[in-house]
Design a protein around this motif. Structure first.
Motif, PDB file in Angstrom:
ATOM      1  N   THR A 225      69.241   5.579  39.793  1.00 17.91           N
ATOM      2  CA  THR A 225      70.185   6.620  40.228  1.00 17.91           C
ATOM      3  C   THR A 225      71.533   6.022  40.686  1.00 17.91           C
ATOM      4  O   THR A 225      72.386   6.754  41.169  1.00 17.91           O
ATOM      5  CB  THR A 225      69.563   7.469  41.367  1.00 17.91           C
ATOM      6  OG1 THR A 225      69.055   6.587  42.371  1.00 17.91           O
ATOM      7  CG2 THR A 225      68.428   8.338  40.860  1.00 17.91           C
ATOM      8  N   ASP A 251      65.960   1.821  51.399  1.00 22.43           N
ATOM      9  CA  ASP A 251      64.864   2.791  51.257  1.00 22.43           C
ATOM     10  C   ASP A 251      63.543   2.015  51.328  1.00 22.43           C
ATOM     11  O   ASP A 251      62.796   1.931  50.363  1.00 22.43           O
ATOM     12  CB  ASP A 251      65.000   3.515  49.917  1.00 22.43           C
ATOM     13  CG  ASP A 251      64.326   4.878  49.922  1.00 22.43           C
ATOM     14  OD1 ASP A 251      63.827   5.282  50.988  1.00 22.43           O
ATOM     15  OD2 ASP A 251      64.287   5.534  48.865  1.00 22.43           O
ATOM     16  N   GLN A 347      64.042  15.032  36.554  1.00 23.53           N
ATOM     17  CA  GLN A 347      65.190  15.093  37.458  1.00 23.53           C
ATOM     18  C   GLN A 347      64.810  14.421  38.779  1.00 23.53           C
ATOM     19  O   GLN A 347      63.690  14.619  39.273  1.00 23.53           O
ATOM     20  CB  GLN A 347      65.552  16.562  37.761  1.00 23.53           C
ATOM     21  CG  GLN A 347      65.986  17.351  36.544  1.00 23.53           C
ATOM     22  CD  GLN A 347      67.271  16.789  35.952  1.00 23.53           C
ATOM     23  OE1 GLN A 347      68.183  16.403  36.698  1.00 23.53           O
ATOM     24  NE2 GLN A 347      67.328  16.702  34.636  1.00 23.53           N
ATOM     25  N   ALA A 348      65.748  13.666  39.368  1.00 26.94           N
ATOM     26  CA  ALA A 348      65.438  12.984  40.637  1.00 26.94           C
ATOM     27  C   ALA A 348      64.968  13.992  41.697  1.00 26.94           C
ATOM     28  O   ALA A 348      64.079  13.700  42.498  1.00 26.94           O
ATOM     29  CB  ALA A 348      66.661  12.217  41.128  1.00 26.94           C
ATOM     30  N   GLU A 349      65.540  15.209  41.683  1.00 28.70           N
ATOM     31  CA  GLU A 349      65.177  16.214  42.707  1.00 28.70           C
ATOM     32  C   GLU A 349      63.723  16.657  42.570  1.00 28.70           C
ATOM     33  O   GLU A 349      63.143  17.196  43.500  1.00 28.70           O
ATOM     34  CB  GLU A 349      66.034  17.492  42.616  1.00 28.70           C
ATOM     35  CG  GLU A 349      67.526  17.305  42.592  1.00 28.70           C
ATOM     36  CD  GLU A 349      68.028  16.886  41.205  1.00 28.70           C
ATOM     37  OE1 GLU A 349      68.329  15.671  41.063  1.00 28.70           O
ATOM     38  OE2 GLU A 349      68.083  17.727  40.292  1.00 28.70           O
ATOM     39  N   ASP A 350      63.143  16.467  41.388  1.00 26.21           N
ATOM     40  CA  ASP A 350      61.764  16.930  41.190  1.00 26.21           C
ATOM     41  C   ASP A 350      60.716  15.901  41.592  1.00 26.21           C
ATOM     42  O   ASP A 350      59.515  16.159  41.514  1.00 26.21           O
ATOM     43  CB  ASP A 350      61.539  17.322  39.717  1.00 26.21           C
ATOM     44  CG  ASP A 350      62.371  18.543  39.352  1.00 26.21           C
ATOM     45  OD1 ASP A 350      62.702  19.314  40.282  1.00 26.21           O
ATOM     46  OD2 ASP A 350      62.718  18.701  38.166  1.00 26.21           O
ATOM     47  N   ARG A 352      58.263  13.826  43.885  1.00 29.33           N
ATOM     48  CA  ARG A 352      57.533  14.178  45.121  1.00 29.33           C
ATOM     49  C   ARG A 352      57.247  12.928  45.930  1.00 29.33           C
ATOM     50  O   ARG A 352      56.817  11.917  45.364  1.00 29.33           O
ATOM     51  CB  ARG A 352      56.164  14.785  44.758  1.00 29.33           C
ATOM     52  CG  ARG A 352      56.214  16.096  44.089  1.00 29.33           C
ATOM     53  CD  ARG A 352      56.027  17.206  45.130  1.00 29.33           C
ATOM     54  NE  ARG A 352      56.912  18.313  44.837  1.00 29.33           N
ATOM     55  CZ  ARG A 352      56.759  19.122  43.777  1.00 29.33           C
ATOM     56  NH1 ARG A 352      55.778  18.949  42.955  1.00 29.33           N
ATOM     57  NH2 ARG A 352      57.605  20.094  43.567  1.00 29.33           N
ATOM     58  N   TRP A 353      57.432  13.032  47.241  1.00 31.24           N
ATOM     59  CA  TRP A 353      57.074  11.945  48.157  1.00 31.24           C
ATOM     60  C   TRP A 353      55.708  12.260  48.746  1.00 31.24           C
ATOM     61  O   TRP A 353      55.415  13.427  49.042  1.00 31.24           O
ATOM     62  CB  TRP A 353      58.135  11.814  49.256  1.00 31.24           C
ATOM     63  CG  TRP A 353      59.480  11.462  48.679  1.00 31.24           C
ATOM     64  CD1 TRP A 353      60.427  12.336  48.239  1.00 31.24           C
ATOM     65  CD2 TRP A 353      59.997  10.149  48.406  1.00 31.24           C
ATOM     66  NE1 TRP A 353      61.511  11.644  47.730  1.00 31.24           N
ATOM     67  CE2 TRP A 353      61.272  10.304  47.827  1.00 31.24           C
ATOM     68  CE3 TRP A 353      59.510   8.854  48.615  1.00 31.24           C
ATOM     69  CZ2 TRP A 353      62.071   9.223  47.444  1.00 31.24           C
ATOM     70  CZ3 TRP A 353      60.298   7.778  48.238  1.00 31.24           C
ATOM     71  CH2 TRP A 353      61.568   7.964  47.656  1.00 31.24           C
TER      72      TRP A 353
END
Ligand code: HEM
Length: 374
Positions: A225, A251, A347-350, A352-353
């Motif tokens: 990213t 991170d 997508q990076a937003e998808d 899950r942590w």
């Protein structure tokens, strides 16, 4: 905390560094258990199982010194350097098997440290998947609403049983591994008791694989990213050592260092914390403190401020730091050499942590390995 346990959080860099080395913030397992019991705010909350808690990370000196010394030789930078060819070999083997689109956690970031720590400890292949499954259960349970305590006891019993069986095997057939060394320290010199033996196996196994996997996973995500930083690494592979320090800061695998308990009333940064309270040092927040790091939210592989606190500080400073560094440097260098065009497959937003307060851990990291792949 999401599991209903109340704790104080220390978030600024200077306060965090001081707290990590403050002997008034105790680690002793019995004191921690009492502190945890007092800090429980909901009926769902669970405290850590006593059967697995008697290890160096839950002890103060002199027990801490004794328990750490038993295994510290295996993790010195020199001892770890000797593992380099084997770590390279494991990484190359995993990369050879990757093709098209993969979950990078499952295909690479997890099996590399897992294989290395299991070989070091002497955990045979047939036990690895089962132990991992039990431990995942154990880690996730306290954060599941309405979790049944008898089920949790069963997960603990599963882990204890596995390690007890392995210990018996090492007794009967000693190997050239850390578990054999611990069994001999138990039987020949009486340097630790049975609960400490099992707890130490558990700590080394858990710390040896649940952390480095996230350093590799989070670093790959950061590079995918941040195209400018990825170009920096591809253009100057020699920045890898510094880059790994930046990934740890930017991170890192842990949100906070596992909790401590105040042995007496303690005042930190003008705030007085009564005796017997739980304190967690948020190393992830400290490592983004603008008072310590220039533009802390920017990923910069060549930054020269710090040092970061991702491995802690003081007597509990991460025993496995040289190993984690070696693994991450080899893993990231070889991965981007082999697949320089790699990209995110979602997508990076998808992404899950995993819902664990302690770990900053991606559940999956789907990637496309090359432009023509898939
Ligand atoms: C990037 C990966 C890793 C990170 C970020 C990490 C982080 C940490 C931190 C922050 C601590 C201090 C905890 C505290 O003060 O409460 C710690 C302790 C420890 N780590 Fe790691 N760790 C990593 C990898 C490993 C590995 C590969 C091992 C190998 C066995 C390991 C074994 C340990 C042990 C045994 C301790 C306890 C030391 C003591 O209490 O004296 N860690 N780690």
């Amino acid at each position: 905390m999401p599991n209903g346990i109340r704790m104080w959080l220390i978030t600024r860099y200077d306060d965090a560094r001081e707290a990590l080395a403050d002997p008034r913030l105790r680690k002793d397992a019995a004191a921690l258990r009492e502190g945890l019991q007092r800090a429980v705010t909901t009926p769902d909350a669970r405290v850590q199982p006593a059967e697995l808690a008697s290890h160096m990370l839950n002890s103060d000196p002199p027990d801490h010194t004794r328990l750490r010394r038993l295994v510290s030789k295996a993790f010195t930078p020199r001892a770890v350097e000797r593992l380099r060819p084997r770590v390279e070999e494991i990484a190359a083997g995993l990369l050879d098997r990757m093709d098209g689109e993969v979950d990078l956690i499952d295909a690479f970031a997890y099996p590399l440290p897992m294989t290395v720590i299991c070989e070091l400890l002497g955990v045979p292949e047939r036990d690895r998947d089962d132990l991992r499954a039990h431990l995942r259960e154990l880690l996730a349970r306290p954060f599941r609403a309405g979790d049944d305590p008898t089920e949790r006891d069963r997960s603990v019993a599963g882990v204890v049983e596995r390690f007890s069986a392995l210990i018996e095997e090492k007794r009967a057939a000693p190997g050239d591994d850390i578990l054999t060394g611990l069994v001999q320290a138990r039987d020949q010199d009486d340097r630790l008791d049975d609960v400490e033996l099992i707890s130490t196996c558990f700590l080394l196994f858990l710390a040896g694989h649940e952390t480095t996997v996230n350093l590799i996973g989070n670093a790959v995500l950061a590079l995918l990213t941040h195209p400018d930083q990825r170009a920096e690494l591809l253009g100057n592979p020699e920045v890898i050592d510094r880059a790994v320090e930046e990934f740890l800061r930017y991170d890192g695998p842990l949100n906070f260092a596992p909790q401590r308990v105040t042995g007496e009333e303690v005042t930190i940064a003008g705030v007085t914390i009564p005796a017997g309270e739980l304190v967690a040092v948020a190393v992830s927040a400290a490592d983004r403190d603008p008072a310590e790091f220039r533009e802390p939210d920017r990923l910069d592989l060549t930054r020269d401020d710090g040092p970061h606190l991702a491995f802690g500080h003081g007597i509990h400073y991460c025993l496995g730091a040289p190993l984690a560094r070696l693994e991450a440097r080899i893993a990231l260098a070889r991965l981007f050499e082999r697949f320089p065009e790699m990209s995110l497959a979602v997508q990076a937003e998808d992404l899950r942590w995993r819902p664990l307060p302690l770990l900053r851990a991606l559940d999956r990291l789907p990637v496309r390995l090359g432009p023509d792949a898939g």
